[in-house]
Design a protein around this motif. Sequence first.
Motif, PDB file in Angstrom:
ATOM      1  N   ILE A 125       0.882  -1.171   0.000  1.00 56.34           N
ATOM      2  CA  ILE A 125       0.000   0.000   0.000  1.00 56.34           C
ATOM      3  C   ILE A 125       0.919   1.220   0.000  1.00 56.34           C
ATOM      4  CG2 ILE A 125      -1.757   1.310   1.283  1.00 56.34           C
ATOM      5  CD1 ILE A 125      -2.939  -1.372   0.673  1.00 56.34           C
ATOM      6  N   ARG A 126       0.728   2.063  -0.986  1.00 56.20           N
ATOM      7  CA  ARG A 126       1.544   3.279  -1.084  1.00 56.20           C
ATOM      8  C   ARG A 126       0.851   4.455  -0.409  1.00 56.20           C
ATOM      9  NH1 ARG A 126       5.698   3.055  -4.747  1.00 56.20           N
ATOM     10  NH2 ARG A 126       5.533   1.324  -6.196  1.00 56.20           N
ATOM     11  N   ALA A 127       1.650   5.443  -0.032  1.00 63.84           N
ATOM     12  CA  ALA A 127       1.084   6.694   0.477  1.00 63.84           C
ATOM     13  C   ALA A 127       0.349   7.374  -0.680  1.00 63.84           C
ATOM     14  CB  ALA A 127       2.208   7.586   0.992  1.00 63.84           C
ATOM     15  N   THR A 128      -0.761   8.067  -0.372  1.00 72.19           N
ATOM     16  CA  THR A 128      -1.522   8.714  -1.453  1.00 72.19           C
ATOM     17  C   THR A 128      -0.747   9.904  -2.022  1.00 72.19           C
ATOM     18  OG1 THR A 128      -2.706   9.827   0.310  1.00 72.19           O
ATOM     19  CG2 THR A 128      -3.885   8.063  -0.817  1.00 72.19           C
ATOM     20  N   ASN A 129       0.119  10.500  -1.176  1.00 81.30           N
ATOM     21  CA  ASN A 129       0.795  11.722  -1.613  1.00 81.30           C
ATOM     22  C   ASN A 129       2.289  11.531  -1.862  1.00 81.30           C
ATOM     23  OD1 ASN A 129       1.389  11.187   0.969  1.00 81.30           O
ATOM     24  ND2 ASN A 129       1.023  13.243   1.794  1.00 81.30           N
ATOM     25  N   GLY A 130       2.705  10.337  -2.226  1.00 80.35           N
ATOM     26  CA  GLY A 130       4.134  10.142  -2.487  1.00 80.35           C
ATOM     27  C   GLY A 130       4.432   8.694  -2.823  1.00 80.35           C
ATOM     28  N   PRO A 131       5.730   8.414  -3.124  1.00 85.85           N
ATOM     29  CA  PRO A 131       6.087   7.062  -3.565  1.00 85.85           C
ATOM     30  C   PRO A 131       6.278   6.060  -2.425  1.00 85.85           C
ATOM     31  CG  PRO A 131       8.006   8.497  -3.601  1.00 85.85           C
ATOM     32  CD  PRO A 131       6.873   9.331  -3.087  1.00 85.85           C
ATOM     33  N   ASP A 132       6.279   6.548  -1.167  1.00 84.20           N
ATOM     34  CA  ASP A 132       6.606   5.651  -0.045  1.00 84.20           C
ATOM     35  C   ASP A 132       5.599   4.534   0.096  1.00 84.20           C
ATOM     36  OD1 ASP A 132       8.672   7.286   0.479  1.00 84.20           O
ATOM     37  OD2 ASP A 132       7.757   8.279   2.217  1.00 84.20           O
ATOM     38  N   LYS A 133       6.120   3.338   0.398  1.00 86.01           N
ATOM     39  CA  LYS A 133       5.228   2.224   0.713  1.00 86.01           C
ATOM     40  C   LYS A 133       4.982   2.221   2.211  1.00 86.01           C
ATOM     41  CE  LYS A 133       6.154  -0.603  -3.183  1.00 86.01           C
ATOM     42  NZ  LYS A 133       7.176  -1.512  -3.687  1.00 86.01           N
ATOM     43  N   LEU A 134       3.751   2.297   2.587  1.00 89.92           N
ATOM     44  CA  LEU A 134       3.422   2.380   4.008  1.00 89.92           C
ATOM     45  C   LEU A 134       3.281   0.996   4.630  1.00 89.92           C
ATOM     46  CD1 LEU A 134       0.878   5.313   3.840  1.00 89.92           C
ATOM     47  CD2 LEU A 134       3.294   5.394   4.459  1.00 89.92           C
ATOM     48  N   LEU A 135       2.799   0.080   3.819  1.00 89.47           N
ATOM     49  CA  LEU A 135       2.642  -1.302   4.281  1.00 89.47           C
ATOM     50  C   LEU A 135       3.056  -2.194   3.129  1.00 89.47           C
ATOM     51  CD1 LEU A 135      -0.963  -0.560   5.262  1.00 89.47           C
ATOM     52  CD2 LEU A 135       0.533  -1.440   6.990  1.00 89.47           C
ATOM     53  N   LYS A 136       3.790  -3.253   3.435  1.00 86.27           N
ATOM     54  CA  LYS A 136       4.078  -4.170   2.339  1.00 86.27           C
ATOM     55  C   LYS A 136       4.382  -5.569   2.852  1.00 86.27           C
ATOM     56  CE  LYS A 136       8.794  -2.644   1.831  1.00 86.27           C
ATOM     57  NZ  LYS A 136       9.805  -2.104   0.957  1.00 86.27           N
ATOM     58  N   VAL A 137       4.043  -6.526   1.998  1.00 83.96           N
ATOM     59  CA  VAL A 137       4.357  -7.909   2.299  1.00 83.96           C
ATOM     60  C   VAL A 137       5.798  -8.144   1.859  1.00 83.96           C
ATOM     61  CG1 VAL A 137       3.783 -10.313   1.741  1.00 83.96           C
ATOM     62  CG2 VAL A 137       1.948  -8.635   2.057  1.00 83.96           C
ATOM     63  N   VAL A 138       6.604  -8.694   2.753  1.00 77.79           N
ATOM     64  CA  VAL A 138       8.024  -8.942   2.440  1.00 77.79           C
ATOM     65  C   VAL A 138       8.346 -10.413   2.692  1.00 77.79           C
ATOM     66  CG1 VAL A 138       8.795  -6.587   2.909  1.00 77.79           C
ATOM     67  CG2 VAL A 138       8.768  -8.243   4.776  1.00 77.79           C
ATOM     68  N   LYS A 139       9.476 -10.821   2.149  1.00 86.76           N
ATOM     69  CA  LYS A 139       9.886 -12.214   2.339  1.00 86.76           C
ATOM     70  C   LYS A 139      10.391 -12.437   3.758  1.00 86.76           C
ATOM     71  CE  LYS A 139      11.267 -13.338  -2.327  1.00 86.76           C
ATOM     72  NZ  LYS A 139      12.320 -12.972  -3.267  1.00 86.76           N
ATOM     73  N   GLY A 140      10.052 -13.586   4.332  1.00 87.98           N
ATOM     74  CA  GLY A 140      10.565 -13.946   5.637  1.00 87.98           C
ATOM     75  C   GLY A 140      11.901 -14.653   5.501  1.00 87.98           C
ATOM     76  N   PRO A 141      12.531 -15.076   6.567  1.00 89.41           N
ATOM     77  CA  PRO A 141      12.059 -14.891   7.929  1.00 89.41           C
ATOM     78  C   PRO A 141      12.317 -13.469   8.443  1.00 89.41           C
ATOM     79  CG  PRO A 141      14.173 -15.994   7.956  1.00 89.41           C
ATOM     80  CD  PRO A 141      13.814 -15.821   6.511  1.00 89.41           C
ATOM     81  N   VAL A 142      11.576 -13.085   9.460  1.00 87.46           N
ATOM     82  CA  VAL A 142      11.683 -11.716   9.987  1.00 87.46           C
ATOM     83  C   VAL A 142      13.091 -11.436  10.510  1.00 87.46           C
ATOM     84  CG1 VAL A 142      10.879 -12.282  12.339  1.00 87.46           C
ATOM     85  CG2 VAL A 142      10.452 -10.001  11.390  1.00 87.46           C
ATOM     86  N   THR A 143      13.795 -12.486  10.944  1.00 84.52           N
ATOM     87  CA  THR A 143      15.123 -12.300  11.541  1.00 84.52           C
ATOM     88  C   THR A 143      16.107 -11.647  10.574  1.00 84.52           C
ATOM     89  OG1 THR A 143      15.504 -14.596  10.960  1.00 84.52           O
ATOM     90  CG2 THR A 143      14.997 -14.155  13.252  1.00 84.52           C
ATOM     91  N   LYS A 144      15.877 -11.794   9.253  1.00 82.55           N
ATOM     92  CA  LYS A 144      16.856 -11.214   8.323  1.00 82.55           C
ATOM     93  C   LYS A 144      16.785  -9.684   8.289  1.00 82.55           C
ATOM     94  CE  LYS A 144      14.564 -11.640   3.818  1.00 82.55           C
ATOM     95  NZ  LYS A 144      14.524 -12.376   2.586  1.00 82.55           N
ATOM     96  N   TYR A 145      15.747  -9.121   8.893  1.00 85.09           N
ATOM     97  CA  TYR A 145      15.630  -7.656   8.949  1.00 85.09           C
ATOM     98  C   TYR A 145      16.161  -7.071  10.257  1.00 85.09           C
ATOM     99  CZ  TYR A 145      12.667  -8.842   5.060  1.00 85.09           C
ATOM    100  OH  TYR A 145      12.209  -9.362   3.879  1.00 85.09           O
ATOM    101  N   PHE A 146      16.661  -7.939  11.150  1.00 86.70           N
ATOM    102  CA  PHE A 146      17.171  -7.430  12.428  1.00 86.70           C
ATOM    103  C   PHE A 146      18.629  -7.021  12.270  1.00 86.70           C
ATOM    104  CE2 PHE A 146      14.311 -10.747  14.798  1.00 86.70           C
ATOM    105  CZ  PHE A 146      13.186 -10.035  14.431  1.00 86.70           C
ATOM    106  N   PRO A 147      19.038  -5.925  12.915  1.00 85.36           N
ATOM    107  CA  PRO A 147      20.469  -5.607  12.925  1.00 85.36           C
ATOM    108  C   PRO A 147      21.220  -6.754  13.611  1.00 85.36           C
ATOM    109  CG  PRO A 147      19.174  -3.842  13.924  1.00 85.36           C
ATOM    110  CD  PRO A 147      18.239  -4.990  13.712  1.00 85.36           C
TER     111      PRO A 147
END
Length: 227
Positions: A125-147
């Motif tokens: 789901i993109r912001a109505t007033n810009g290119p930013d994605k506000l919500l998105k489905v991403v590939k798991g596992p969630v741990t790969k996004y942790f520092p």
Amino acid sequence: MPGGLEQDVDEQPAGSGQGGVIFVLENANLETAKVGKNYELLNCDDHANFLRRHGKDPALHRPDICHQALLTILDSPLNKAGKLKALYVHTAKNVLIQINPQVRLPRTFRRFCGLMVQLLQKLSIRATNGPDKLLKVVKGPVTKYFPPDAHRIGFSHSAKTLVAMQEWVQRPELGERPLVFVVGAFAHGKIDDSYVDEYISLSQFPLSAAYALCRITNALEQKWGIV
Ligand SMILES: C[S@@+](CC[C@H](N)C(=O)[O-])C[C@H]1O[C@@H](n2cnc3c(N)ncnc32)[C@H](O)[C@@H]1O
């Protein structure tokens, strides 16, 4: 897992060493189905008969828990002060959703359901007033996004270690390591503790996910002097 997922730069691990926090809401019941002519987010109030007809337990279909939990995190002074680095929802159907901390989520449940149906169909789901994605489905596992230096904490009433959150967050050994908090977004059960470093209880009472999150955010706000 739905296909066609996008790999954006903001799918990289959130920055480390900045004292920020990441929340993961585990096992959220966000399931869509065609009910009559439209796709809807299944919930125990509107779809009890539909769920029973399909051999499912209505009591387990509680997307309202995820909605309340998200509002608690997003509305917190902790988020307004910029300390929320990332927010993920992992659904019971193994879909991982990345939520931009700046999103203005619908406050009414019906609108939240509409947004989730749209997200689970379109995958972002993109912001109505810009290119930013506000919500998105991403590939798991969630741990790969942790520092890599993140400290991961899982929460359950049944955890053996009971802590007072205000004191726990002050522990010097935490330093400025990024913190990942994993809270269940379900009515019954236990979070997957396979990827947490510590598993703790923050009250002698079983709490709602939203109230548990409130305790966590309050403790961090006190620690960082966020009034
Ligand atoms: C409605 S509860 C789920 C109930 C589940 N029986 C449990 O205690 O884990 C939703 C989530 O809130 C958090 N929670 C509730 N009470 C808690 C407590 N006393 N200590 C730590 N976390 C708690 C847990 O992460 C839990 O998964």
